[in-house]
Design a protein around this motif. Sequence first.
Motif, short mmCIF file in Angstrom:
data_model
loop_
_atom_site.label_atom_id
_atom_site.label_comp_id
_atom_site.label_asym_id
_atom_site.label_seq_id
_atom_site.Cartn_x
_atom_site.Cartn_y
_atom_site.Cartn_z
N ASP A 1 -30.86 -33.97 -17.57
CA ASP A 1 -30.58 -34.10 -18.99
C ASP A 1 -31.70 -34.87 -19.70
O ASP A 1 -32.15 -34.49 -20.78
N ARG A 2 -32.18 -35.97 -19.08
CA ARG A 2 -33.28 -36.73 -19.66
C ARG A 2 -34.55 -35.89 -19.81
O ARG A 2 -35.22 -35.93 -20.84
N LEU A 3 -34.86 -35.10 -18.75
CA LEU A 3 -36.05 -34.25 -18.81
C LEU A 3 -35.92 -33.19 -19.90
O LEU A 3 -36.88 -32.91 -20.62
N THR A 4 -34.73 -32.60 -20.04
CA THR A 4 -34.51 -31.60 -21.08
C THR A 4 -34.68 -32.21 -22.46
O THR A 4 -35.31 -31.61 -23.35
N ARG A 5 -34.16 -33.42 -22.67
CA ARG A 5 -34.31 -34.10 -23.97
C ARG A 5 -35.77 -34.41 -24.27
O ARG A 5 -36.22 -34.25 -25.40
N ARG A 6 -36.51 -34.87 -23.26
CA ARG A 6 -37.93 -35.18 -23.48
C ARG A 6 -38.71 -33.93 -23.86
O ARG A 6 -39.61 -33.97 -24.70
N ILE A 7 -38.36 -32.79 -23.25
CA ILE A 7 -39.05 -31.54 -23.58
C ILE A 7 -38.73 -31.14 -25.02
O ILE A 7 -39.62 -30.70 -25.76
N HIS A 8 -37.46 -31.29 -25.44
CA HIS A 8 -37.07 -30.91 -26.80
C HIS A 8 -37.62 -31.88 -27.85
O HIS A 8 -37.80 -31.49 -29.01
N GLU A 9 -37.88 -33.12 -27.46
CA GLU A 9 -38.46 -34.09 -28.40
C GLU A 9 -39.89 -33.71 -28.79
O GLU A 9 -40.34 -34.01 -29.87
N MET A 10 -40.56 -33.04 -27.90
CA MET A 10 -41.93 -32.60 -28.18
C MET A 10 -41.86 -31.26 -28.89
O MET A 10 -42.11 -30.22 -28.30
N ASP A 11 -41.50 -31.29 -30.16
CA ASP A 11 -41.27 -30.06 -30.91
C ASP A 11 -42.51 -29.17 -30.95
O ASP A 11 -42.49 -28.04 -30.49
N GLN A 12 -43.53 -29.66 -31.54
CA GLN A 12 -44.73 -28.85 -31.68
C GLN A 12 -45.82 -29.40 -30.78
O GLN A 12 -46.14 -30.57 -30.81
N VAL A 13 -46.39 -28.51 -30.02
CA VAL A 13 -47.47 -28.89 -29.12
C VAL A 13 -48.78 -28.54 -29.83
O VAL A 13 -49.00 -27.40 -30.23
N ARG B 1 -41.61 -28.20 -14.95
CA ARG B 1 -41.62 -28.01 -13.50
C ARG B 1 -40.71 -29.04 -12.82
O ARG B 1 -39.94 -28.71 -11.92
N GLU B 2 -40.80 -30.27 -13.26
CA GLU B 2 -39.97 -31.33 -12.70
C GLU B 2 -38.49 -31.05 -12.96
O GLU B 2 -37.64 -31.22 -12.08
N ARG B 3 -38.18 -30.57 -14.16
CA ARG B 3 -36.80 -30.22 -14.52
C ARG B 3 -36.27 -29.09 -13.63
O ARG B 3 -35.14 -29.13 -13.16
N ARG B 4 -37.09 -28.07 -13.36
CA ARG B 4 -36.68 -26.97 -12.49
C ARG B 4 -36.38 -27.45 -11.07
O ARG B 4 -35.43 -27.00 -10.44
N ILE B 5 -37.21 -28.37 -10.58
CA ILE B 5 -36.99 -28.92 -9.24
C ILE B 5 -35.66 -29.66 -9.18
O ILE B 5 -34.87 -29.50 -8.24
N VAL B 6 -35.37 -30.44 -10.21
CA VAL B 6 -34.10 -31.18 -10.26
C VAL B 6 -32.93 -30.20 -10.33
O VAL B 6 -31.91 -30.39 -9.65
#
Length: 165
Positions: free
Chosen positions: A7-19, A33-38
């Motif tokens: 859940d933390r990894l998913t939130r961090r990914i969504h916080e980075m809206d625009q790359v 990648r880390e989220r997929r492993i988890v």
Amino acid sequence: MLLLSADRLTRRIHEMDQVRTMEEMNEVLALDRERRIVIEMIASCSYVIDWLESGRRPGNRRGIERRAGYQREVLTDPSKLQASRSGDRAADGPEAELRRVRLEAALRGLTERERDCFTLALGEGFSYAEVARLLDISKSSVGTYIIRAQRKIALNIGGRVVQVG
């Protein structure tokens, strides 16, 4: 803990809206990648827990206690069967000898393929699938050859047809 980490990894990914830069893109890919492993770890743990709770592999519809007859079958060594029958042959006398001679003649009356299927399946104890693989034919063909062989043997011996399979 794995669920919280995912859940933390998913939130961090969504916080980075625009790359905007390549470094940010690499960071998002590393987090993904880390989220997929988890998530794979969560799936593996769920699989093991289901297995331990049910006592059987998840996804199996039948446990070992509900197998079909051919799957529960305990094969016997044909040489042991012959040893136990040797005493019976002497007791039966000439009638048993006549039956044995007629059986050998009946086996000679089979085609080569019928004889192979018959002896492998009923004499050696192989399953139809194993016989099919050994002879490079289909499983249904093995059944057909065995039924034909049983009928021919029954006609040559003069007994009744006992179909197996």
